[in-house]
Design a protein around this motif. Structure first.
Motif, PDB file in Angstrom:
ATOM      1  N   TYR A   1     -24.748   8.780 -12.622  1.00  0.00           N
ATOM      2  CA  TYR A   1     -25.540   9.242 -11.477  1.00  0.00           C
ATOM      3  C   TYR A   1     -25.840  10.737 -11.577  1.00  0.00           C
ATOM      4  O   TYR A   1     -26.998  11.162 -11.419  1.00  0.00           O
ATOM      5  CB  TYR A   1     -24.804   8.941 -10.175  1.00  0.00           C
ATOM      6  CG  TYR A   1     -25.267   9.831  -9.043  1.00  0.00           C
ATOM      7  CD1 TYR A   1     -26.515   9.649  -8.461  1.00  0.00           C
ATOM      8  CD2 TYR A   1     -24.482  10.898  -8.614  1.00  0.00           C
ATOM      9  CE1 TYR A   1     -26.967  10.493  -7.452  1.00  0.00           C
ATOM     10  CE2 TYR A   1     -24.917  11.744  -7.607  1.00  0.00           C
ATOM     11  CZ  TYR A   1     -26.162  11.549  -7.031  1.00  0.00           C
ATOM     12  OH  TYR A   1     -26.611  12.392  -6.046  1.00  0.00           O
ATOM     13  N   HIS A   2     -24.830  11.551 -11.829  1.00  0.00           N
ATOM     14  CA  HIS A   2     -25.024  12.996 -11.890  1.00  0.00           C
ATOM     15  C   HIS A   2     -25.938  13.388 -13.046  1.00  0.00           C
ATOM     16  O   HIS A   2     -26.741  14.327 -12.926  1.00  0.00           O
ATOM     17  CB  HIS A   2     -23.667  13.697 -12.013  1.00  0.00           C
ATOM     18  CG  HIS A   2     -22.870  13.671 -10.744  1.00  0.00           C
ATOM     19  ND1 HIS A   2     -23.243  14.355  -9.612  1.00  0.00           N
ATOM     20  CD2 HIS A   2     -21.716  13.017 -10.422  1.00  0.00           C
ATOM     21  CE1 HIS A   2     -22.367  14.147  -8.647  1.00  0.00           C
ATOM     22  NE2 HIS A   2     -21.431  13.328  -9.110  1.00  0.00           N
TER      23      HIS A   2
ATOM     24  N   ASN B   1     -20.239   7.439 -11.703  1.00  0.00           N
ATOM     25  CA  ASN B   1     -20.395   8.804 -11.194  1.00  0.00           C
ATOM     26  C   ASN B   1     -21.043   9.715 -12.228  1.00  0.00           C
ATOM     27  O   ASN B   1     -21.956  10.482 -11.909  1.00  0.00           O
ATOM     28  CB  ASN B   1     -19.038   9.376 -10.774  1.00  0.00           C
ATOM     29  CG  ASN B   1     -18.666   8.979  -9.358  1.00  0.00           C
ATOM     30  OD1 ASN B   1     -19.378   9.280  -8.398  1.00  0.00           O
ATOM     31  ND2 ASN B   1     -17.538   8.284  -9.225  1.00  0.00           N
TER      32      ASN B   1
ATOM     33  N   THR C   1     -21.714   2.677  -2.882  1.00  0.00           N
ATOM     34  CA  THR C   1     -21.805   2.933  -1.443  1.00  0.00           C
ATOM     35  C   THR C   1     -21.559   4.404  -1.133  1.00  0.00           C
ATOM     36  O   THR C   1     -22.288   5.024  -0.335  1.00  0.00           O
ATOM     37  CB  THR C   1     -20.792   2.053  -0.685  1.00  0.00           C
ATOM     38  OG1 THR C   1     -21.039   0.675  -0.970  1.00  0.00           O
ATOM     39  CG2 THR C   1     -20.902   2.277   0.815  1.00  0.00           C
ATOM     40  N   THR C   2     -20.563   4.982  -1.778  1.00  0.00           N
ATOM     41  CA  THR C   2     -20.246   6.401  -1.565  1.00  0.00           C
ATOM     42  C   THR C   2     -21.398   7.283  -2.034  1.00  0.00           C
ATOM     43  O   THR C   2     -21.801   8.230  -1.336  1.00  0.00           O
ATOM     44  CB  THR C   2     -18.960   6.779  -2.314  1.00  0.00           C
ATOM     45  OG1 THR C   2     -17.878   5.976  -1.826  1.00  0.00           O
ATOM     46  CG2 THR C   2     -18.624   8.249  -2.109  1.00  0.00           C
ATOM     47  N   LEU C   3     -21.952   6.986  -3.198  1.00  0.00           N
ATOM     48  CA  LEU C   3     -23.074   7.776  -3.727  1.00  0.00           C
ATOM     49  C   LEU C   3     -24.286   7.703  -2.802  1.00  0.00           C
ATOM     50  O   LEU C   3     -24.992   8.693  -2.599  1.00  0.00           O
ATOM     51  CB  LEU C   3     -23.452   7.276  -5.123  1.00  0.00           C
ATOM     52  CG  LEU C   3     -22.448   7.561  -6.250  1.00  0.00           C
ATOM     53  CD1 LEU C   3     -22.879   6.842  -7.530  1.00  0.00           C
ATOM     54  CD2 LEU C   3     -22.316   9.054  -6.510  1.00  0.00           C
ATOM     55  N   SER C   4     -24.542   6.528  -2.229  1.00  0.00           N
ATOM     56  CA  SER C   4     -25.702   6.363  -1.348  1.00  0.00           C
ATOM     57  C   SER C   4     -25.553   7.178  -0.068  1.00  0.00           C
ATOM     58  O   SER C   4     -26.552   7.618   0.519  1.00  0.00           O
ATOM     59  CB  SER C   4     -25.914   4.889  -1.014  1.00  0.00           C
ATOM     60  OG  SER C   4     -24.878   4.405  -0.178  1.00  0.00           O
ATOM     61  N   LYS C   5     -24.312   7.368   0.385  1.00  0.00           N
ATOM     62  CA  LYS C   5     -24.072   8.182   1.579  1.00  0.00           C
ATOM     63  C   LYS C   5     -24.265   9.669   1.282  1.00  0.00           C
ATOM     64  O   LYS C   5     -24.689  10.434   2.152  1.00  0.00           O
ATOM     65  CB  LYS C   5     -22.659   7.924   2.100  1.00  0.00           C
ATOM     66  CG  LYS C   5     -22.464   6.523   2.676  1.00  0.00           C
ATOM     67  CD  LYS C   5     -21.021   6.295   3.099  1.00  0.00           C
ATOM     68  CE  LYS C   5     -20.834   4.884   3.661  1.00  0.00           C
ATOM     69  NZ  LYS C   5     -19.417   4.625   4.010  1.00  0.00           N
ATOM     70  N   GLU C   6     -23.973  10.046   0.045  1.00  0.00           N
ATOM     71  CA  GLU C   6     -24.109  11.447  -0.350  1.00  0.00           C
ATOM     72  C   GLU C   6     -25.539  11.794  -0.754  1.00  0.00           C
ATOM     73  O   GLU C   6     -25.952  12.955  -0.660  1.00  0.00           O
ATOM     74  CB  GLU C   6     -23.163  11.749  -1.514  1.00  0.00           C
ATOM     75  CG  GLU C   6     -21.678  11.595  -1.152  1.00  0.00           C
ATOM     76  CD  GLU C   6     -20.774  11.732  -2.367  1.00  0.00           C
ATOM     77  OE1 GLU C   6     -21.311  11.800  -3.506  1.00  0.00           O
ATOM     78  OE2 GLU C   6     -19.548  11.754  -2.196  1.00  0.00           O
ATOM     79  N   ASP C   7     -26.308  10.788  -1.205  1.00  0.00           N
ATOM     80  CA  ASP C   7     -27.660  11.028  -1.716  1.00  0.00           C
ATOM     81  C   ASP C   7     -28.555   9.863  -1.297  1.00  0.00           C
ATOM     82  O   ASP C   7     -28.340   8.720  -1.731  1.00  0.00           O
ATOM     83  CB  ASP C   7     -27.630  11.167  -3.236  1.00  0.00           C
ATOM     84  CG  ASP C   7     -28.981  11.514  -3.835  1.00  0.00           C
ATOM     85  OD1 ASP C   7     -29.984  11.514  -3.100  1.00  0.00           O
ATOM     86  OD2 ASP C   7     -29.036  11.786  -5.054  1.00  0.00           O
ATOM     87  N   THR C   8     -29.552  10.152  -0.486  1.00  0.00           N
ATOM     88  CA  THR C   8     -30.446   9.087  -0.005  1.00  0.00           C
ATOM     89  C   THR C   8     -31.343   8.521  -1.105  1.00  0.00           C
ATOM     90  O   THR C   8     -32.009   7.510  -0.901  1.00  0.00           O
ATOM     91  CB  THR C   8     -31.340   9.619   1.140  1.00  0.00           C
ATOM     92  OG1 THR C   8     -32.069  10.777   0.672  1.00  0.00           O
ATOM     93  CG2 THR C   8     -30.500  10.004   2.342  1.00  0.00           C
TER      94      THR C   8
END
Length: 314
Positions: free
Chosen positions: A20-21, A17, A52-59
């Motif tokens: 990513y940020h 996380n 998976t969660t990050l991909s749902k929040e950011d394409t």
């Protein structure tokens, strides 16, 4: 698309996380069009759930999940196949590579015309005995063997022109030698940039001292492949010819000696030269056969992947 960030990982749930940020902040502040590709190399923690969660929040976030641990080279190979950016940045997922270096690396490829730029962790925060000294020895041997003048072959933070990663095939344990593979493929403009090394914040390193042993073995492999990978007969055939002619020479010597000099002397089979001749000719024949088999293999091999993918997020 400007940049693809390819990140192989294994059990890095604590850092994903934050990484990513950090990357997203750098990309957005510089106005880059980007994608972040996480390759989960068989993690047993919650790393894939986080991806998976990050991909749902950011394409912009994409992911590849391996069936099990296949290795960093295979992870990079899969990431390179997916990457669409004009410049491809690779980095590790443990936060020891600094995403703030990305803009400068991008400029070195797009503005300065480098095919590949490798990071150099000139100041390190690893154990001096466990990593620094073996790393220096390894890098020295790699420079001398490959002719590529880099100070830190093992640095995960690198930038590539898209043409490089679409041309070079990374297999086995050859991720350390992508610059050498690139040079052998005709990409000669290879640069280096001093980058900031971060102390490990979470978890423990996934690489032990054995990686240096594997690294030196891989170095021998890539030396052979660089010189003779496309023409194995040039190596095996040359040595085979040398050994065979040594055998022929001793055979002629024994024949002449027996027929004209020591006609009534001891048997040829009692003389050491007989066994030298026999062994040399056998070795020469075997080396010739090895060269022929190598040539046949090169002409008959089919492309295959050394990994299997369980899931993909595009």
């Amino acid at each position: 698309m400007d940049i693809s960030v390819v990140i192989p990982l294994l059990n890095e749930e604590e850092s994903l996380n934050e990484l990513y940020h950090w990357i997203a902040k750098v990309m957005q502040s510089n106005g880059f069009l980007y994608e972040i590709i996480f390759i989960d190399d068989g993690s047993t923690d919650t790393s894939w759930n986080i991806i998976t969660t990050l991909s749902k929040e950011d394409t912009n976030v994409k992911g590849i999940k391996f069936q099990h641990n296949f290795g960093k080279s295979q992870a990079l190979h899969a990431g390179f196949e997916m990457a669409q950016g004009n410049v491809v940045i690779t980095m590790d997922a443990d936060l020891q590579d600094n995403p703030d270096e990305i803009p400068d690396l991008y400029k070195m490829v797009t503005e300065d015309g480098f095919d590949l730029v490798s990071g150099w962790k000139k100041v390190r925060y690893d154990s001096k005995i466990a990593k620094n000294i073996p790393s220096k020895l390894f890098n020295y041997a790699a420079r001398k063997t490959s002719g590529v003048q880099l100070n830190d072959f093992n640095c995960g933070l690198k930038a590539y022109n898209k043409k490089v990663i679409k041309t070079v095939e990374v297999t086995g344990e050859m991720h350390r030698y992508i610059p050498v593979l690139a040079k052998n493929a005709g990409f000669s403009k290879i640069g280096e940039k001093v980058v900031q090394h971060q102390a490990r914040k979470y978890g423990t390193t996934k690489f032990g001292a054995e990686r240096f042993i594997r690294g030196f073995l891989d170095l021998i492999t890539i030396w052979f492949l660089s010189g003779f990978g496309k023409r194995p007969m040039h190596l095996f055939g040359a040595w085979g010819a040398i050994m065979f002619f040594i055998g022929i020479f001793f055979s002629i010597y024994l024949g002449v000696d027996k027929l004209f000099i020591h006609k009534t002397g001891r048997l040829i089979t009692d003389r050491p030269q007989f066994y030298i001749a026999l062994t040399s000719m056998i070795l020469g024949t075997q080396l010739f056969l090895a060269g022929f088999l190598g040539e046949l293999f090169l002409r008959s091999k089919k492309d295959r992947k050394d990994y299997s993918i369980a899931e993909i997020i595009k």
